[in-house]
Design a protein around this motif. Structure first.
Motif, PDB file in Angstrom:
ATOM      1  N   UNK A 147      -8.213   9.554 -21.251  1.00 49.66           N
ATOM      2  CA  UNK A 147      -8.839   8.613 -20.325  1.00 49.66           C
ATOM      3  C   UNK A 147     -10.309   8.951 -20.134  1.00 49.66           C
ATOM      4  N   UNK A 148     -11.178   7.997 -20.440  1.00 53.96           N
ATOM      5  CA  UNK A 148     -12.617   8.169 -20.219  1.00 53.96           C
ATOM      6  C   UNK A 148     -12.957   7.991 -18.744  1.00 53.96           C
ATOM      7  N   UNK A 149     -12.406   6.949 -18.121  1.00 62.29           N
ATOM      8  CA  UNK A 149     -12.635   6.702 -16.695  1.00 62.29           C
ATOM      9  C   UNK A 149     -11.523   5.800 -16.185  1.00 62.29           C
ATOM     10  N   UNK A 150     -11.242   5.930 -14.901  1.00 60.56           N
ATOM     11  CA  UNK A 150     -10.244   5.065 -14.289  1.00 60.56           C
ATOM     12  C   UNK A 150     -10.535   4.895 -12.807  1.00 60.56           C
ATOM     13  N   UNK A 151     -10.030   3.822 -12.248  1.00 60.77           N
ATOM     14  CA  UNK A 151     -10.066   3.575 -10.817  1.00 60.77           C
ATOM     15  C   UNK A 151      -8.667   3.163 -10.378  1.00 60.77           C
ATOM     16  N   UNK A 152      -8.299   3.531  -9.177  1.00 60.56           N
ATOM     17  CA  UNK A 152      -7.006   3.141  -8.649  1.00 60.56           C
ATOM     18  C   UNK A 152      -7.181   2.392  -7.342  1.00 60.56           C
ATOM     19  N   UNK A 153      -6.483   1.272  -7.235  1.00 64.72           N
ATOM     20  CA  UNK A 153      -6.518   0.450  -6.034  1.00 64.72           C
ATOM     21  C   UNK A 153      -5.087   0.282  -5.541  1.00 64.72           C
ATOM     22  N   UNK A 154      -4.905   0.292  -4.235  1.00 66.55           N
ATOM     23  CA  UNK A 154      -3.577   0.232  -3.646  1.00 66.55           C
ATOM     24  C   UNK A 154      -3.471  -0.995  -2.752  1.00 66.55           C
ATOM     25  N   UNK A 155      -2.377  -1.733  -2.909  1.00 62.56           N
ATOM     26  CA  UNK A 155      -2.176  -2.918  -2.079  1.00 62.56           C
ATOM     27  C   UNK A 155      -1.962  -2.518  -0.621  1.00 62.56           C
ATOM     28  N   UNK A 156      -2.081  -3.497   0.267  1.00 65.66           N
ATOM     29  CA  UNK A 156      -2.136  -3.228   1.706  1.00 65.66           C
ATOM     30  C   UNK A 156      -0.814  -2.729   2.273  1.00 65.66           C
ATOM     31  N   UNK A 157       0.302  -3.082   1.658  1.00 65.54           N
ATOM     32  CA  UNK A 157       1.596  -2.741   2.236  1.00 65.54           C
ATOM     33  C   UNK A 157       2.035  -3.717   3.307  1.00 65.54           C
ATOM     34  N   UNK A 158       1.255  -4.782   3.504  1.00 70.90           N
ATOM     35  CA  UNK A 158       1.613  -5.775   4.513  1.00 70.90           C
ATOM     36  C   UNK A 158       2.731  -6.699   4.033  1.00 70.90           C
ATOM     37  N   UNK A 159       2.999  -6.694   2.734  1.00 62.19           N
ATOM     38  CA  UNK A 159       4.050  -7.521   2.165  1.00 62.19           C
ATOM     39  C   UNK A 159       5.050  -6.612   1.476  1.00 62.19           C
ATOM     40  N   UNK A 160       6.298  -6.985   1.463  1.00 62.67           N
ATOM     41  CA  UNK A 160       7.325  -6.214   0.759  1.00 62.67           C
ATOM     42  C   UNK A 160       7.649  -6.896  -0.558  1.00 62.67           C
ATOM     43  N   UNK A 161       7.336  -6.215  -1.658  1.00 63.38           N
ATOM     44  CA  UNK A 161       7.668  -6.794  -2.950  1.00 63.38           C
ATOM     45  C   UNK A 161       9.181  -6.872  -3.112  1.00 63.38           C
ATOM     46  N   UNK A 162       9.865  -5.923  -2.525  1.00 60.83           N
ATOM     47  CA  UNK A 162      11.317  -5.990  -2.318  1.00 60.83           C
ATOM     48  C   UNK A 162      11.618  -5.014  -1.183  1.00 60.83           C
ATOM     49  N   UNK A 163      12.742  -5.160  -0.533  1.00 63.28           N
ATOM     50  CA  UNK A 163      12.995  -4.300   0.640  1.00 63.28           C
ATOM     51  C   UNK A 163      12.827  -2.821   0.335  1.00 63.28           C
ATOM     52  N   UNK A 164      11.997  -2.149   1.153  1.00 68.11           N
ATOM     53  CA  UNK A 164      11.786  -0.718   1.010  1.00 68.11           C
ATOM     54  C   UNK A 164      10.625  -0.333   0.126  1.00 68.11           C
TER      55      UNK A 164
END
Length: 266
Positions: free
Chosen positions: A237-254
């Motif tokens: 990997x030369x470079x990377x960035x990581x972004x995290x969703x808000x957690x305000x929605x449940x893609x599935x329970x839990x």
């Protein structure tokens, strides 16, 4: 570490417990997916309409990867849907060949079912066309035409490479063993050409996956820090960035949050 292959994974469980028909219960373009796609379209490190080839890793019958990446493809470019499981590969091949007609198959209980499958992806169509594509409806219709389904396993040694690779919930789904999850991501990046781009979506802190028929498939439960550290330590990997969703929605329970890792290989 990078040359040693994992000895066990979840592929047999996925193959025996998740018939492709069972994936297609409801695709309403949930807010989690919208948030994930918005991050991808804002942060993916390449220009629209610039790629000749994209490899999409997926477990299950899904158009989401090709639809997400179609806006980055040149008009004559190709997307390979890399399916590790024979049943998913057969399903997607039939679906692409039927060009929107009814797909006939059997569920895991042997009952015959007909599902008008492309219709399930229409809720994504306008959203992706406006957000990611640079002209109207640059999503489902063109993704079907630009995509072919081929055999591909994220644990195999690659025999070809792409200008970009997209992976959706792969590393954490391959095994409860986190080493196998990290090895999976590392091996997926071996499918990327020198200086190529990648986008990997990870379910954070995942519990077991509950199939429609009650089978629990164990998954690697990665924290935000573990995912970031895994990509930081990859020599390719030369470079990377990581972004995290808000957690305000449940893609599935839990399952509350998703990590979107975008970057470039050396």
């Amino acid at each position: 570490m990078e040359s040693s292959k994992p000895l066990s994974n979840n592929l047999p469980l996925w193959a025996s417990c998740c018939n492709p028909l069972s994936y297609l219960q409801s695709y309403s373009c949930p807010k989690d997916d919208q948030e994930t796609l918005e991050i991808l379209f804002q942060e993916f490190p390449t220009r629209p309409k610039s790629l000749e080839s994209v490899g999409v890793f997926n477990l299950g019958a899904s158009f989401l990867g090709p639809m997400a990446m179609i806006g980055y493809l040149k008009p004559d470019g190709i997307i390979d849907q890399l399916e590790a499981l024979p049943n998913d590969r057969a399903y997607m091949t039939d679906l692409l060949g039927l060009d929107g007609q009814v797909y006939r198959g059997r569920d895991v209980r042997g009952n015959e079912q007909d599902i008008f499958t492309p219709e399930t992806w229409i809720p994504y169509d306008t959203f992706i066309g406006h957000q990611g594509g640079k002209h109207f409806r640059d999503s489902l219709d063109r993704a079907v035409l630009a995509t072919r389904c081929v055999a591909g396993n994220p644990l195999w040694t690659p025999e070809w490479q792409y200008e970009a690779v997209f992976g959706l919930y792969i590393g954490e789904a391959m095994s409860k063993n986190k080493h196998i999850g990290e090895w999976t991501w590392r091996n997926m990046l071996r499918y990327v050409r020198s200086d190529g781009r990648f986008a990997i979506v990870v379910v954070l802190e995942s519990g077991p996956f509950a199939t429609p028929y009650g089978v629990q498939i164990p998954m690697g439960s990665f924290s935000e820090e573990e995912v970031d550290e895994a990509f930081k330590n990859m020599s390719s990997v030369k470079k990377h960035k990581m972004f995290v969703t808000s957690g305000e929605n449940d893609i599935r329970p839990g399952y509350n949050r998703l990590a979107v890792v975008v970057g470039q290989v050396k």
